[in-house]
Design an enzyme around this catalytic site. Sequence first.
Site, PDB file in Angstrom:
ATOM      1  N   CYS A 170      25.041   3.024   8.967  1.00 20.67           N
ATOM      2  CA  CYS A 170      24.799   4.378   8.460  1.00 20.67           C
ATOM      3  C   CYS A 170      25.666   5.442   9.131  1.00 20.67           C
ATOM      4  CB  CYS A 170      23.328   4.737   8.627  1.00 20.67           C
ATOM      5  SG  CYS A 170      22.227   3.664   7.706  1.00 20.67           S
ATOM      6  N   ASN A 218      17.251   6.984   2.074  1.00 24.18           N
ATOM      7  CA  ASN A 218      18.313   6.865   3.078  1.00 24.18           C
ATOM      8  C   ASN A 218      19.618   6.513   2.387  1.00 24.18           C
ATOM      9  OD1 ASN A 218      19.992   6.315   5.205  1.00 24.18           O
ATOM     10  ND2 ASN A 218      18.859   4.544   5.952  1.00 24.18           N
ATOM     11  N   LYS A 247      10.500  12.833  14.830  1.00 26.43           N
ATOM     12  CA  LYS A 247      10.088  12.248  16.109  1.00 26.43           C
ATOM     13  C   LYS A 247      11.193  12.400  17.162  1.00 26.43           C
ATOM     14  CE  LYS A 247       8.072   8.062  18.043  1.00 26.43           C
ATOM     15  NZ  LYS A 247       7.914   6.626  17.845  1.00 26.43           N
ATOM     16  N   GLU A 265      28.896   1.275   3.665  1.00 27.91           N
ATOM     17  CA  GLU A 265      28.634  -0.156   3.804  1.00 27.91           C
ATOM     18  C   GLU A 265      28.550  -0.806   2.432  1.00 27.91           C
ATOM     19  OE1 GLU A 265      25.193  -1.073   2.271  1.00 27.91           O
ATOM     20  OE2 GLU A 265      24.430  -1.518   4.281  1.00 27.91           O
ATOM     21  N   THR A 309      14.689  -1.975  15.467  1.00 29.52           N
ATOM     22  CA  THR A 309      15.619  -0.951  14.968  1.00 29.52           C
ATOM     23  C   THR A 309      15.190   0.458  15.397  1.00 29.52           C
ATOM     24  OG1 THR A 309      14.396  -0.699  12.892  1.00 29.52           O
ATOM     25  CG2 THR A 309      16.195  -2.290  12.898  1.00 29.52           C
ATOM     26  N   HIS A 355      20.250  11.518  11.746  1.00 29.14           N
ATOM     27  CA  HIS A 355      20.219  10.468  10.723  1.00 29.14           C
ATOM     28  C   HIS A 355      18.784  10.261  10.249  1.00 29.14           C
ATOM     29  CE1 HIS A 355      20.807   6.950   8.410  1.00 29.14           C
ATOM     30  NE2 HIS A 355      20.196   6.148   9.272  1.00 29.14           N
ATOM     31  N   LYS A 403      10.046  10.077   8.967  1.00 27.20           N
ATOM     32  CA  LYS A 403       9.379  10.283  10.244  1.00 27.20           C
ATOM     33  C   LYS A 403      10.340  10.375  11.423  1.00 27.20           C
ATOM     34  CE  LYS A 403       5.581   7.892  12.529  1.00 27.20           C
ATOM     35  NZ  LYS A 403       4.781   6.658  12.430  1.00 27.20           N
ATOM     36  N   ASP A 440       0.840  -1.194   0.000  1.00 30.18           N
ATOM     37  CA  ASP A 440       0.000   0.000   0.000  1.00 30.18           C
ATOM     38  C   ASP A 440       0.881   1.252   0.000  1.00 30.18           C
ATOM     39  OD1 ASP A 440      -2.042   1.789   0.275  1.00 30.18           O
ATOM     40  OD2 ASP A 440      -2.346   1.411   2.424  1.00 30.18           O
TER      41      ASP A 440
END
Lengths: 131, 384, 348
Positions: free
Chosen positions: C112, C266, C243, C80, C201, C234, C239, C28
Amino acid sequence: MPTPSRYWREIPQRYRYEASRCTGCGKIFFPPRLVCSACGSREFEPTKIAEAGKVMTYTVIHTPPQPFVDQAPYAMGIVELDDGVRITGQIVDCDFSELAVGKRVRLEFRRISQDGKAGVIFYGYKFVPEI
Amino acid sequence: MRDVAVIGVGITPFGELWNKSLRNLFTEAALAAIDDSGVDRIQSMYVGCMSSGLFVGQEHLAALAADYLGQRHIPSTRVESACASGGLAMRLGYMEVASGMNDVVLVGGVEKMTDSTGPEATFGLGTAADQEYECYHGITFPGLYALIARAHMEKYGTTREQLAMVAVKNHKNGANNPNAQYPFEITVDGVLKSVMIADPLRILDCSPITDGAAAAILCPVDMAKKLGKPIIKVIGTGHATDTIQLCDRDDPTWLEATYLAAKQAYAMADKKPSDIDFFEVHDCFTIAEICVMEALGLVDKGKGGPAVEAGKTAIEGKFPINPSGGLKSKGHPVGATGIAQVYEIVKQFRGEAEGRQVKNARIAMTQNMGGSGASTVTHIFERE
Amino acid sequence: MVGIIGYGAYIPRNRIKVEEIAKVWGTDAPSYKRGLMLEEKSVPAPDQDTITMSVEASRRAIRRAGINPAEIGAAYIGSESHPYAVKPSGTVLAEALGATPECHTADLEFACKAGTECMFIALSLVEAGRIKYGLGVGADTSQGAPGDALEYSAAAGAAAFIFGKENCVAVSEETYAYMTDMPDFWRREYQYYPQHGGRFTGEPAYFTHITAAARGIMKKSGTSPKDFAYVIFHQPNGKFPFKVGQILGFNKAQIEPGWLVNKLGNTYSGSSPLGLTSTLDIAKPGDRILLVSYGSGAGSDAFIWKVTDRIDEVRDLAPKTRDILDTNKKYLEYGEYAKFRHKILKAE
């Protein structure tokens, strides 16, 4: 496929665009040569080629040689750099419909090809549109 | 220097000859040339071959070719100048006879290309360009000639249709060549709709991948007369080089090496372009034939396209080019091509070119080119 | 005073939209876009990798720094996705820049966070007086497994920073590192795609480390959120940075200039460093900037930068990050994307 030593030998040209200028007549050679094809002089001073120029002629390769099979179709051109030196290379980040004689491009560092999945990765310059 | 004659020629069919090996191809053409000449021995031989090493994995071709021809112990030389290897073998054989070093010399050319895959053959042909600064970046031979074509179109207004007309004309001629790889006619529309190889060149602008061989026997004219052979004399030869990289030339549409090699041959033969009855030239791509006719002085710079369109290069035209069908229709086993041109001239001079005969031809010229034009060999022949 | 003397960004032109990926896997798209605040991500062309992007970003940094590259005494690439498992990326970078042979180099990997690790080390070597100039690069061409949540975000880009003691565009006021051992995301040797601990995570990984690092550096420096004009966290999705900012007491206006993820994805080691480049592109002399990275495994590096007058002289000497991100884009269909990212099995 170039052997590692053969690839390594050209690094000054492929990574840093190093050239030589004839001290006799001023002609710039890329790659450097041992004798000037214009005046016969054997004296040179190190220089670098200009990093931008314009497309003189171009094509889109649809039937590539073995190391480039995964990249086709890709555009290639002869570019006259701003110092008059002409070099051949791929033109990337450019839609084929936007290729044109006279188009301004600059050099950018890219992966050129690789020796299979396990061999050496070959780097060098390609042309991208000057924005 | 002694006058030199071509007294025998031989050729194999050109095409995808799956059951023929490199060595047998050469031997078949060489034996045909020896039989055609009537000589009972040859004293020396030259084998033009671009890349038996890459295409077949076989080098030391000179010794192999002499051995399988039943000529072990004679001096045999392999000649390489990319696609001009055959023409250069012809020139070296000519020089050996003309100098008096030897009397009967075989000059041949061979290429066995279908033992490689398509991309391998493309890579192998590409080795005629600058490996480090052209091929490293992914250029191909169709790609190099496409760069020439684009520049020619931009500079002179040469049209896509005019390029196609070169192929159409050569296929029309080749349709009557029993040794041709593609002996059938094509149309301009067919060329324009054929698959794209290197824009603007399509597959029907390109000479094919071909197996084949050709050979000729050279001897002094005096000896040819004693043998009672029709005298086909080599009256001019030229050879010149240019920068290996296309981008290093002042004008990518101008074939300076061809111009210089032609100038040498014209001077030696004391002929001018208008004296020549027909030409066999190196149409590895349609654009090449247009650039070659300009460098040979048949038309002014940039006028090659209109000349083709006006029919001047047809067999009945003002200066017929490639009555054999050229590399395009006849096929292009690269090392053999320069000798196959000589074969066509001999067939024409003998009146044996059925269906594609140039009437009353007495003087003809060959032009055989390597790489993107970095080497060219020319010859002018005269029928007495 | 030690700090950043030049910076540069590089982002490939290819993009793929969240909808295009969602279409293939029957997921979705609107909920992904709403939930993760992701719209599209950058995709490297087959001829772009961590090394090529690092070279171009570094050349731009050199242009802004206006230095002789031969004086770069250390060059580090954090990634990485180093093209070789064994053979340094940094040697190619240093050679292409003309920094060899008197140059120390190393390839770093810490999910990261490898980019800020390089910055941390290069900055420290300059500060210690061991080298005149140091180069730290964060670059990645990250791969998410087809159909995995990471496929919607794993992107490509690079940011490069040159550190020196004179002519800084942003002076380093403080650094801080916070690190624990935590298997929240990993890729084993010889594995093509990484694995991760799903929601593990988030809270105990990303949020715990970033808040701890941010609070740690503010405590160490005696600062609070109101002392910063801008902050970069990072950005694994759209979101999380907002946050975590809210938890720490930062507002949207402080975060937004460095928040690129909705259009970029990312870029792993390049993620927060690219955010710093876009923030420097608009910052004014005197602005204070907080940078907090996060790398799974897990840890955060934190930096406080104070922008100098020189920013106005150098920012136009190379392409600005938002301009690179917003112009000359080319959208790929999933098939072409799968081909470019070597996700299609071909005959050997």
